[in-house]
Motif scaffolding. Structure first.
Motif, mmCIF file in Angstrom:
data_model
loop_
_atom_site.group_PDB
_atom_site.id
_atom_site.type_symbol
_atom_site.label_atom_id
_atom_site.label_comp_id
_atom_site.label_asym_id
_atom_site.label_seq_id
_atom_site.Cartn_x
_atom_site.Cartn_y
_atom_site.Cartn_z
ATOM 1 N N ALA A 393 4.645 0.136 1.910
ATOM 2 C CA ALA A 393 5.125 1.714 1.381
ATOM 3 C C ALA A 393 6.869 1.454 0.916
ATOM 4 N N ASP A 394 6.727 2.304 0.447
ATOM 5 C CA ASP A 394 8.302 2.691 -0.251
ATOM 6 C C ASP A 394 8.203 3.600 -1.342
ATOM 7 N N ALA A 395 8.994 4.739 -0.496
ATOM 8 C CA ALA A 395 8.510 6.230 -1.119
ATOM 9 C C ALA A 395 9.956 6.122 -1.966
ATOM 10 N N SER A 396 10.368 5.496 -2.987
ATOM 11 C CA SER A 396 12.280 5.617 -3.136
ATOM 12 C C SER A 396 11.220 5.269 -4.968
ATOM 13 N N ILE A 397 9.806 4.689 -5.549
ATOM 14 C CA ILE A 397 10.223 4.064 -6.369
ATOM 15 C C ILE A 397 9.720 5.196 -7.420
ATOM 16 N N SER A 398 10.154 4.842 -8.192
ATOM 17 C CA SER A 398 10.716 5.728 -9.702
ATOM 18 C C SER A 398 8.998 6.617 -9.346
ATOM 19 N N VAL A 399 9.056 8.079 -10.638
ATOM 20 C CA VAL A 399 8.113 8.649 -10.444
ATOM 21 C C VAL A 399 6.929 8.426 -11.703
ATOM 22 N N GLU A 400 7.749 7.666 -12.977
ATOM 23 C CA GLU A 400 6.513 6.653 -12.830
ATOM 24 C C GLU A 400 5.964 5.882 -12.629
ATOM 25 N N ASP A 401 6.855 4.546 -11.896
ATOM 26 C CA ASP A 401 5.311 3.840 -11.290
ATOM 27 C C ASP A 401 4.552 4.609 -10.044
ATOM 28 N N LYS A 402 5.025 5.455 -9.154
ATOM 29 C CA LYS A 402 4.185 6.423 -8.383
ATOM 30 C C LYS A 402 2.603 7.030 -9.361
ATOM 31 N N ILE A 403 3.326 7.104 -11.029
ATOM 32 C CA ILE A 403 1.904 7.535 -11.237
ATOM 33 C C ILE A 403 1.204 6.572 -11.720
ATOM 34 N N VAL A 404 1.378 5.521 -11.737
ATOM 35 C CA VAL A 404 0.839 3.928 -12.438
ATOM 36 C C VAL A 404 0.006 3.677 -11.267
ATOM 37 N N VAL A 405 0.755 3.508 -10.062
ATOM 38 C CA VAL A 405 0.072 3.386 -8.582
ATOM 39 C C VAL A 405 -1.139 4.385 -8.584
ATOM 40 N N THR A 406 -1.070 5.697 -8.279
ATOM 41 C CA THR A 406 -1.913 6.503 -8.027
ATOM 42 C C THR A 406 -2.940 6.481 -9.088
ATOM 43 N N ARG A 407 -2.746 6.210 -10.319
ATOM 44 C CA ARG A 407 -3.645 6.340 -11.350
ATOM 45 C C ARG A 407 -4.896 5.516 -11.342
ATOM 46 N N SER A 408 -3.974 4.173 -11.226
ATOM 47 C CA SER A 408 -5.228 2.871 -10.814
ATOM 48 C C SER A 408 -5.507 2.817 -9.900
ATOM 49 N N VAL A 409 -4.921 3.191 -8.256
ATOM 50 C CA VAL A 409 -6.110 3.622 -7.240
ATOM 51 C C VAL A 409 -6.810 4.161 -7.434
ATOM 52 N N ASP A 410 -6.954 5.835 -8.523
ATOM 53 C CA ASP A 410 -8.069 6.544 -8.739
ATOM 54 C C ASP A 410 -9.355 6.028 -9.872
ATOM 55 N N ASN A 411 -8.462 5.253 -10.499
ATOM 56 C CA ASN A 411 -9.910 4.887 -11.484
ATOM 57 C C ASN A 411 -10.703 3.205 -10.535
ATOM 58 N N LEU A 412 -9.847 2.811 -9.967
ATOM 59 C CA LEU A 412 -10.636 2.216 -9.143
ATOM 60 C C LEU A 412 -11.307 1.942 -8.132
ATOM 61 N N GLU A 413 -11.132 3.308 -7.259
ATOM 62 C CA GLU A 413 -11.656 4.311 -6.496
ATOM 63 C C GLU A 413 -13.025 4.626 -7.403
ATOM 64 N N MET A 414 -12.989 5.149 -8.240
ATOM 65 C CA MET A 414 -13.692 5.782 -9.149
ATOM 66 C C MET A 414 -14.711 5.030 -9.733
ATOM 67 N N PHE A 415 -14.389 3.557 -9.962
ATOM 68 C CA PHE A 415 -14.981 2.650 -10.327
ATOM 69 C C PHE A 415 -16.343 2.122 -9.502
ATOM 70 N N GLY A 416 -15.635 2.051 -8.356
ATOM 71 C CA GLY A 416 -16.454 1.568 -6.994
ATOM 72 C C GLY A 416 -15.352 -0.018 -6.660
ATOM 73 N N GLU A 417 -14.828 -0.207 -7.117
ATOM 74 C CA GLU A 417 -14.133 -1.532 -7.526
ATOM 75 C C GLU A 417 -12.993 -1.417 -5.907
ATOM 76 N N ILE A 418 -12.672 -0.451 -5.437
ATOM 77 C CA ILE A 418 -11.311 -0.628 -4.729
ATOM 78 C C ILE A 418 -11.167 -1.699 -3.365
#
Length: 580
Positions: A393-418
């Protein structure tokens, strides 16, 4: 006499469908029975069976057309139809045993069905000098419109009868209308449609087909030449102006334009195919000019969609948009530089692209999964968030990277590939465990890295309480840089929220005579909200609060959401006014 003649034609068409597509009719009956069982009492394997039966119906329809186009012997017919049944059974075993109403199965099946529909239209025109692709497209298009109209009217009529009986005579079962709709749309409509499909004999000739099957009805001709084509022309001019004015900037980043251009390309392709059957000056001009105009527009849009991969990676939606762009470009070339009798080539292109999109490892979901997993892992590694094979866990990363992580995890969950992400904990639940695992809450934003964009929204959880006791006025406000708004807020007073180009919004409260009661600038509150949204989302009330007060009144806005993109700023919230 005309009525009985038309009724006789309709009944003969249904009889023809029963004799011509017997295997298809059996699949359709199975679909109707499955739906009846599901309506009465749902069962676990319904989705598997319904997907399989629909595929079976389409495969048998295509098989019948293959036989009519290329073969004569009855044994060939039953061998082909038997092959369609075997393929359907094989398709069934590709489905999982769980609930398959998931993106991957639904979209894959939709691609199969669309490809089979194109094959159903195209096969009778293969190497056929009497029936061209655009002619058969017209025949199928007319049949579909007719069936939609007939079935729609029949549905309304049956529903009205059931409701009338239920209201005036005796109580009808609660699911009577659903059962009626099932019979109409799953059995009557497709059987009637199949009865309207032209019959092909002697390896594709039109002998035995209805005389008007390939004729454009006068109504459709007028609709196309005097209404649809002029509207498409005006819309094309608007699109061209937008592309030319923004080709150096906004065109390449405007996500809202993408669906508009996809819809435009679909309309142009359909209208072109229909207009090939019309001998009219407007139709001739459309065929000569519009494919050449569509070609650069869809080419630019395809390039734009490819460039957007850098922003979000590849998702299955982006994959299909790019694939459609390639198809539209090839279609534009075929329509622009080849005669109408070569229109069938676009069916080949569609079938090839459709098969590519469902064939591993280059199918939409494999490519999208690999893209999102690679994007997620790259972002985590760059931020030193993977140690000993596990996420740290690391809360200090940039907002842009937080968005990338969130969207990628979201997409993988949506694909059923998490589950494939091996550096996440076992039994990882995206929405329950995300913040604990990554160190920050799921972060969404309309902000595009490198562009002037901001977004903030209020945490509207069940614990959120707004005290309105003693307030003289309470209402909802929406304010925008696109237009000035005002509200009557009690005692005849008017509140305005005025956009200031370099200073967000100014709030102004005046009385009936236009005398100012209170005035305040919202820029500090809005900037604070945007700053806080870079740290965490959603925000609490204290971070989304604007208050202006003097001796006469107090105005409070609890902002629900704010967004800034380019020169556009929008907001909404709850307004409270307290007069002293």
């Amino acid at each position: 006499m005309k009525f009985w003649s038309r009724l006789k034609d309709s009944l003969s068409g249904i009889g023809q469908a029963l004799a011509r597509y017997p295997v298809t009719i059996l699949w359709l009956m199975g679909i109707a029975i499955l739906n009846m069982i599901e309506i009465e009492s749902s069962f676990s394997r319904y989705s598997q069976f319904i997907f399989t039966f629909v595929i079976g119906a389409m495969l048998s329809m295509v098989g019948q057309h293959i036989y009519e186009r290329f073969y004569k012997k009855t044994t060939h017919r039953w061998l082909i139809l038997g092959g369609s049944v075997l393929l359907t059974i094989l398709y069934y075993f590709t489905l999982t045993s769980g609930d398959i109403f998931e993106y991957v199965y639904f979209i894959r099946t939709s691609v199969f069905l669309f490809s089979l529909l194109i094959a159903f239209i195209w096969i009778p025109s293969i190497s056929n000098k009497q029936v061209y692709f655009h002619q058969n497209f017209l025949a199928i298009f007319k049949a579909l419109l007719t069936i939609l109209l007939f079935s729609g009217v029949l549905t309304i009529g049956i529903f009205a009868i059931i409701v009338s009986i239920d209201t005036l005579l005796f109580t009808m079962p609660a699911d009577s209308t659903i059962h009626a709709a099932n019979i109409i749309w799953c059995l009557f409509a497709p059987v009637y449609f199949l009865g309207m499909v032209p019959v092909y004999h002697e390896q594709g000739s039109q002998e035995g087909a209805r005389e008007d099957a390939y004729l454009v009805p006068r109504f459709l001709e007028i609709l196309l030449t005097y209404i649809v084509i002029p509207i498409v022309a005006i819309y094309t001019i608007i699109l061209l102006m937008y592309v030319l004015l923004n080709i150096g900037g906004q065109f390449w980043t405007d996500n809202l334009l993408e669906p508009l251009l996809v819809a435009y390309a679909i309309v142009v392709i359909v209208v072109y195919l229909l207009s090939c059957n019309i001998d009219h000056r407007f139709a001739d001009l459309f065929r000569k000019i519009f494919p050449k105009i569509m070609l650069p527009i869809v080419a630019f849009q395809t390039i734009s969609s490819i460039l957007k991969i850098q922003e979000m990676g590849i998702t299955y939606g982006r994959y299909y948009v790019i694939l459609f762009g390639i198809f539209a470009v090839i279609s534009g070339v075929i329509f622009s530089f080849f005669p109408p009798n070569r229109n069938g080539w676009i069916a080949i292109v569609l079938l090839v692209l459709g098969m590519i999109s469902v064939t591993p490892p280059i199918d939409a979901f494999t490519v999208a999964r690999n893209s999102q997993m690679s994007r997620l892992e790259k972002t985590l590694v760059e931020n030193n968030m993977i140690e000993n094979g596990m996420v740290q866990a690391d809360a200090s990363i940039s907002v842009e990277d937080k968005i990338v992580v969130t969207r990628s995890v979201d997409n993988l969950e949506m694909f059923g590939e998490i589950e494939r992400v091996n550096y996440l904990p076992q039994d990882f639940d995206v929405y329950a465990d995300f913040e604990e695992v990554f160190g920050f809450p799921m972060t969404y934003s309309t902000q595009i890295p490198g562009s002037p964009g901001n977004y903030a929204y209020l945490n509207l959880s069940e614990e959120t309480v707004m005290n309105v006791e003693g307030v003289d006025y309470w209402g909802y406000v929406f304010f925008s840089s696109e237009e000035e708004k005002e509200w009557e807020v009690g005692q005849g007073n008017i509140l305005k929220i005025i956009y200031q180009e370099d200073d967000y919004f100014t709030l102004q409260l005046t009385d009936q005579n236009g005398t100012e009661i209170i005035n305040g600038n919202m820029s500090e509150a809005i900037e604070h909200a945007f700053e806080q949204s870079d740290v965490r989302e959603p925000l609490e009330i204290e971070d989304m609060l604007f208050v202006v007060e003097n001796d006469a009144a107090k105005v409070t806005i609890v902002m629900i959401s704010l967004d800034e993109y380019g020169n556009r700023v929008n907001g909404e919230g709850h307004l409270f006014v307290d007069y002293k």
